[in-house]
Design an enzyme around this catalytic site. Structure first.
Site, PDB file in Angstrom:
ATOM      1  N   HIS A   9       0.832  -1.213   0.000  1.00 37.76           N
ATOM      2  CA  HIS A   9       0.000   0.000   0.000  1.00 37.76           C
ATOM      3  C   HIS A   9       0.863   1.257   0.000  1.00 37.76           C
ATOM      4  O   HIS A   9       2.042   1.241   0.358  1.00 37.76           O
ATOM      5  CB  HIS A   9      -0.950   0.003   1.203  1.00 37.76           C
ATOM      6  CG  HIS A   9      -0.249   0.082   2.525  1.00 37.76           C
ATOM      7  ND1 HIS A   9       0.321   1.242   3.003  1.00 37.76           N
ATOM      8  CD2 HIS A   9      -0.018  -0.861   3.468  1.00 37.76           C
ATOM      9  CE1 HIS A   9       0.866   1.023   4.186  1.00 37.76           C
ATOM     10  NE2 HIS A   9       0.681  -0.254   4.488  1.00 37.76           N
ATOM     11  N   GLU A  79      -1.650  -6.912   8.359  1.00 36.26           N
ATOM     12  CA  GLU A  79      -0.247  -6.777   8.750  1.00 36.26           C
ATOM     13  C   GLU A  79       0.015  -7.544  10.040  1.00 36.26           C
ATOM     14  O   GLU A  79      -0.915  -7.891  10.780  1.00 36.26           O
ATOM     15  CB  GLU A  79       0.095  -5.285   8.927  1.00 36.26           C
ATOM     16  CG  GLU A  79       1.526  -4.971   9.320  1.00 36.26           C
ATOM     17  CD  GLU A  79       2.585  -5.480   8.353  1.00 36.26           C
ATOM     18  OE1 GLU A  79       2.767  -6.718   8.257  1.00 36.26           O
ATOM     19  OE2 GLU A  79       3.269  -4.651   7.729  1.00 36.26           O
TER      20      GLU A  79
END
Length: 196
Positions: A9, A79
């Site tokens: 990202h 994550e």
């Protein structure tokens, strides 16, 4: 056989400040949105048959701005859960724990929303992702849009390496990497390619 297209990202406030951002759901910065839009030429023209993102807004928004149609979100692409180190920089952690290194020393438990996670557990999560997407590669490329550490561990597992060897694969925000095969063996076909 297609390739795994691995997109990290774009920049967030915390990634810019180098703060550990596991489960805290932050938006992209203006620069992060520019990075994501700049990925369009890297993915355009590829035979992408499936796009899977982390549930995090920063991953989903990156996919959208890169011109990808999201087919699914996968909680196994979240994550690494940094536990008590969520939102803290490595330098701040080392003030309390001299010599601390995430890949060797792991994290400490945090609150109920950030209990923490061992690198081996992250490896198990990405193994599950890989098991789900490998069959899809017979039909073309599969794009995974997620986060720095989880994608580094996913790369290690793609190569058949221990999850902690994800430390070998530095990965910047707003970049594209590709994982494929050579002579039937998993390889990295490109790594940490900046938008251009």
């Amino acid at each position: 056989m297609g390739e795994l297209i691995v997109l990290r990202h774009g920049e967030t406030e915390w990634s810019r400040a180098r703060r550990h951002t596991g489960r805290t759901d932050l938006p992209l910065t203006e620069r992060g949105e520019e990075q994501a839009r700049s990925l369009v030429p890297l993915v355009a023209g590829r035979d992408i048959t499936r796009v899977v993102t982390s549930p995090a807004e920063r991953a989903r928004r990156t996919a959208e701005l890169a011109g990808l149609r999201i087919d699914a979100t996968d909680p196994d692409l979240w994550e690494w859960d940094y536990g008590g180190y969520e939102g803290i920089t490595s330098a701040e952690i080392r003030e309390r724990r001299p010599g601390w290194y995430l890949w060797d020393d792991g994290v400490v438990p945090g609150d109920a929303d950030h209990p923490g996670e061992a690198v081996g557990r992250v490896g198990e999560r990405v193994d599950a992702v890989l098991a789900r997407v490998r069959p899809l590669l017979d039909d073309g490329d599969v794009a995974l849009v997620a986060h720095g550490h989880v994608l580094r561990i996913l790369t290690a597992r793609w190569l058949g390496l221990d999850p902690a060897l994800g430390r070998l694969f530095a990965l910047d925000t707003g970049t594209m990497s590709t994982l494929g095969t050579e002579h039937g063996r998993p390889v990295i076909t490109s790594w940490n390619v900046p938008p251009g």
